[in-house]
Design a protein around this motif. Structure first.
Motif, PDB file in Angstrom:
ATOM      1  N   CYS A 195       9.917  22.645 -30.598  1.00 28.11           N
ATOM      2  CA  CYS A 195       8.736  23.512 -30.555  1.00 28.11           C
ATOM      3  C   CYS A 195       9.064  24.889 -30.014  1.00 28.11           C
ATOM      4  CB  CYS A 195       7.654  22.914 -29.660  1.00 28.11           C
ATOM      5  SG  CYS A 195       7.107  21.318 -30.198  1.00 28.11           S
ATOM      6  N   GLY A 196      10.300  25.088 -29.617  1.00 21.91           N
ATOM      7  CA  GLY A 196      10.678  26.395 -29.097  1.00 21.91           C
ATOM      8  C   GLY A 196      10.359  26.577 -27.631  1.00 21.91           C
ATOM      9  N   LEU A 197      10.163  25.487 -26.901  1.00 23.99           N
ATOM     10  CA  LEU A 197       9.916  25.623 -25.463  1.00 23.99           C
ATOM     11  C   LEU A 197      11.211  25.693 -24.675  1.00 23.99           C
ATOM     12  CD1 LEU A 197       6.908  23.255 -24.719  1.00 23.99           C
ATOM     13  CD2 LEU A 197       6.968  25.728 -24.508  1.00 23.99           C
ATOM     14  N   SER A 198      12.244  24.996 -25.173  1.00 23.22           N
ATOM     15  CA  SER A 198      13.549  25.079 -24.506  1.00 23.22           C
ATOM     16  C   SER A 198      14.562  25.659 -25.483  1.00 23.22           C
ATOM     17  CB  SER A 198      14.040  23.696 -24.076  1.00 23.22           C
ATOM     18  OG  SER A 198      12.974  22.899 -23.684  1.00 23.22           O
TER      19      SER A 198
ATOM     20  N   LYS B   2       6.971  28.862 -34.293  1.00 20.56           N
ATOM     21  CA  LYS B   2       5.699  28.661 -33.608  1.00 20.56           C
ATOM     22  C   LYS B   2       4.489  28.957 -34.481  1.00 20.56           C
ATOM     23  CE  LYS B   2       7.674  29.164 -29.066  1.00 20.56           C
ATOM     24  NZ  LYS B   2       7.961  30.020 -27.929  1.00 20.56           N
TER      25      LYS B   2
ATOM     26  N   TYR C  30       1.124  21.733 -31.693  1.00 23.11           N
ATOM     27  CA  TYR C  30       1.750  20.941 -30.623  1.00 23.11           C
ATOM     28  C   TYR C  30       0.676  20.395 -29.704  1.00 23.11           C
ATOM     29  CZ  TYR C  30       4.257  20.071 -26.235  1.00 23.11           C
ATOM     30  OH  TYR C  30       4.746  19.518 -25.093  1.00 23.11           O
ATOM     31  N   MET C  31       0.825  19.127 -29.376  1.00 24.50           N
ATOM     32  CA  MET C  31      -0.097  18.544 -28.412  1.00 24.50           C
ATOM     33  C   MET C  31       0.739  17.810 -27.383  1.00 24.50           C
ATOM     34  SD  MET C  31      -2.849  15.615 -29.074  1.00 24.50           S
ATOM     35  CE  MET C  31      -3.424  14.678 -27.684  1.00 24.50           C
ATOM     36  N   SER C  32       0.600  18.216 -26.142  1.00 24.34           N
ATOM     37  CA  SER C  32       1.479  17.635 -25.139  1.00 24.34           C
ATOM     38  C   SER C  32       0.840  16.387 -24.555  1.00 24.34           C
ATOM     39  CB  SER C  32       1.765  18.652 -24.039  1.00 24.34           C
ATOM     40  OG  SER C  32       0.878  18.474 -22.977  1.00 24.34           O
TER      41      SER C  32
ATOM     42  N   LYS D 149       0.531  15.859 -21.490  1.00 24.49           N
ATOM     43  CA  LYS D 149      -0.320  16.334 -20.418  1.00 24.49           C
ATOM     44  C   LYS D 149      -1.429  17.110 -21.102  1.00 24.49           C
ATOM     45  CE  LYS D 149       0.748  19.168 -16.469  1.00 24.49           C
ATOM     46  NZ  LYS D 149       1.866  19.923 -15.926  1.00 24.49           N
TER      47      LYS D 149
ATOM     48  N   SER E  10      -3.695  19.795 -22.179  1.00 24.50           N
ATOM     49  CA  SER E  10      -3.498  21.194 -21.807  1.00 24.50           C
ATOM     50  C   SER E  10      -4.455  22.168 -22.483  1.00 24.50           C
ATOM     51  CB  SER E  10      -2.058  21.610 -22.052  1.00 24.50           C
ATOM     52  OG  SER E  10      -1.694  21.259 -23.348  1.00 24.50           O
ATOM     53  N   LEU E  11      -5.640  21.717 -22.805  1.00 27.05           N
ATOM     54  CA  LEU E  11      -6.666  22.701 -23.159  1.00 27.05           C
ATOM     55  C   LEU E  11      -7.208  23.266 -21.850  1.00 27.05           C
ATOM     56  CD1 LEU E  11      -8.624  20.854 -25.979  1.00 27.05           C
ATOM     57  CD2 LEU E  11      -6.875  22.603 -26.204  1.00 27.05           C
ATOM     58  N   TYR E  12      -7.992  24.344 -21.948  1.00 31.71           N
ATOM     59  CA  TYR E  12      -8.544  24.922 -20.725  1.00 31.71           C
ATOM     60  C   TYR E  12      -9.774  24.142 -20.303  1.00 31.71           C
ATOM     61  CZ  TYR E  12      -5.272  28.664 -21.118  1.00 31.71           C
ATOM     62  OH  TYR E  12      -4.103  29.382 -21.168  1.00 31.71           O
TER      63      TYR E  12
END
Lengths: 367, 197
Positions: free
Chosen positions: B3-6, B28, B33-35, B37, B39-41
């Protein structure tokens, strides 16, 4: 326009938070209403003990003159030095004035007498300023003597001090611009930093990082709301200062807002840099506090930068609040304009570019 | 990494036709992507979260409105559109997060253990959403600990000690390992693991 959606989000979050808008209003109000009275270096209420070994008309007159001054409270009038010293040691008295024996006789015969002023150096400021005041009183007394007795006291010249810009040396007028600066440092430096770090802790930043949001847009979305907030807060401060202290700048608001644009940007930029390096709230808070100390103590907020040692002045050169405070005071007290403060504008402009570029570069979407 | 996070340290990989080492920002634009955790606000309303992410992915105001309404109808949360996300039950949150992750119809959506901590019914409904998405041509890339869930997929890759040790359709895997269920395949492979717990 991705930025539009991001900024919209920041505002919604800020206003929905029951805590933040309130603290953002309370902060400037308390600081402007309370602190100018407290953060003062005006010295008054100095407790003085007078040791009078002469007990004559002349020594009485001098004592009355001292006791009558608004700066001093007479705590003890005695002929025993030891007792006066005891008072100082117990903290009841700050200064001892000793009038020697034959004070009156000496003045009348040889036209020369000495008094001794001993001050408690624990509170250095009170001691030195208090003895300064006493010297003035003594000099005044001297002059009085001359005119009353028809004796020509040889005064080759007399010093007449006129304070420009703040004629009554009102400490509040000196501190208010500095306190406004402090508010901006605290709110605009700290809040954006905490904001990003909290997104890190909650994990929402990860979701943003997998989207095509670019660094600049993300950083700007954090910057712009606090930028606006800085202005609102500054405006509240101006209104309060005008209403409560009748204090308005001698120069133009335009100059102040112009320099504030730069300064708020610098402060938020520094906050953002910190948030990019800190992983947790705790880390970012701690780092911010460290910088806050430097910002406040090395910027001329309380003590003049020019009286610091050379090495400290070198550090202060890199201290952005210094340039802002300088301009604030110049505009408020002297009526300075943009040209007078061009140096400060240039420095803050440079800092604004540097810190925000750094903030954008150090923000990593990828680790 | 996908996903381009690392940042990858070596090797080559491409996602949706873009090199992940050099074109991570391009990647991107084409992924969702859905983690694991959530992670919506949480302090934004349902509607506002949809609007934010749809806006980030460059949808027009009109599209945002249309897609948002369709999405909320589909999830039966139309009446909750002004509810803060933090007040929703976990199952709903996960469905909302997934729907938002594919709001821009990406080529591929990454789901990182999406059903952790969700009750069986909500899990079923969640997989229905995934199937709907794949029918629309979105590839779903799921990581999971539940082997029964793995059985829902068209292609499974099992990794042991960081290496892919089995790759194929559920049927192929079962045949190759002579097993009755995916779970058995997993057990066989896991026994050979070098790394301790």
């Amino acid at each position: 326009m991705i930025l539009k959606y991001l900024i919209e989000k920041e505002f919604k979050q800020f206003l929905r938070n029951s805590f933040m808008p309130r603290i953002a209003l309370m902060f400037p109000t308390v600081i402007i209403l309370v602190f100018p009275w407290v953060a003062t270096m005006d010295v008054s209420n100095i407790n003085v003990s007078i040791v009078d070994r002469d007990v004559s008309t002349m020594s009485r007159r001098l004592s009355d003159k001292i006791a009558g001054s608004s700066y001093f409270n007479l705590t003890e009038y005695t002929d025993n030095y030891k007792q006066a010293l005891d008072d100082v040691e117990k903290g009841k008295s700050d200064i001892i004035v000793e009038i020697p024996q034959h004070f009156e006789r000496d003045i009348n015969t040889i036209q020369h007498a000495a008094i001794q002023i001993s001050s408690n150096g624990v509170n250095a400021l009170k001691g030195s300023i208090g003895s300064g005041y006493l010297q003035n009183i003594a000099a005044d007394f001297n002059a009085d003597l001359g005119t009353k007795q028809g004796v020509t006291v040889s005064t080759p010249f007399s010093v007449n001090i006129q304070d420009r810009y703040n004629p009554t040396l009102n400490f509040k007028l000196f501190m208010i611009p500095a306190l406004m600066t402090m508010i901006i440092i605290m709110l605009c430096g700290l809040l954006p930093a905490l904001n990003i770090v909290s997104e890190k802790e909650i994990g929402t930043i990860e979701q943003i990082n997998v989207t095509p949001v670019n660094k600049a847009a993300f950083i700007l979305s954090k910057l712009i709301p606090y930028w606006l907030m800085g202005f609102i807060i500054l405006t509240i401060c101006f209104i309060l200062a005008a209403l409560v202290y009748g204090y308005t700048p001698k120069g133009s608001f335009l100059t102040i807002y112009a320099i504030a644009i730069l300064f708020v940007l610098v402060m938020s930029g520094i906050g953002l840099i910190i948030s990019n390096y800190a992983g947790t709230m705790q880390q970012s808070l701690f780092m911010m506090f460290f910088f806050m100390m430097i910002f406040m103590l090395m910027s001329g907020l309380f003590t003049d930068v020019r009286s610091m040692p050379d090495w400290a002045q070198d550090i202060a050169f890199f201290n952005p609040p210094r340039y802002f405070i300088d301009t604030m005071r110049s505009v408020f007290l002297k009526g300075g304009n943009m040209m007078d403060n061009s140096h400060n504008f240039i420095m803050l402009f440079a800092f604004a570019i540097m810190t925000n570029a750094w903030a954008m570069l150090s923000y990593r979407k990828q680790v | 990494m996908l996903c381009g996070l690392s940042k990858p340290t070596g090797g080559k990989a491409s996602v949706a036709g873009f090199d992940i080492a050099r074109q991570s920002e391009k990647v991107k634009q084409h992924i969702g992507y859905m983690s694991q955790k959530f992670s919506l606000y949480e302090d934004l309303k349902v509607k506002e979260n949809i609007r934010l992410y749809a806006g980030i992915y460059g949808l027009s105001e009109k599209q945002i409105k249309e897609k948002g309404e369709r999405l909320m109808h589909r999830l039966n949360i139309y009446d909750e559109q002004n509810t803060l996300v933090k007040q929703l039950p976990l199952g709903w949150k996960q469905k909302l997060a997934f729907s938002i992750a594919i709001i821009h119809t990406p080529d591929i959506v990454f789901l990182d253990e999406p059903t952790g901590g969700v009750d069986p019914l909500a899990r079923r409904q969640f997989w229905e959403l995934i199937y709907e998405a794949t029918e629309r041509g979105i590839t779903a890339f799921v990581t999971t600990h539940y082997m029964d869930e793995a059985g829902y997929c068209d292609r499974i890759s099992m990794m042991v000690d960081g290496k892919i040790s089995a790759l194929g359709t559920p049927k192929e895997l079962k045949e190759n390992f002579n097993a009755n269920s995916i779970d058995e395949v997993f057990r066989t492979l896991a026994r050979g693991a070098q790394r301790g717990e």
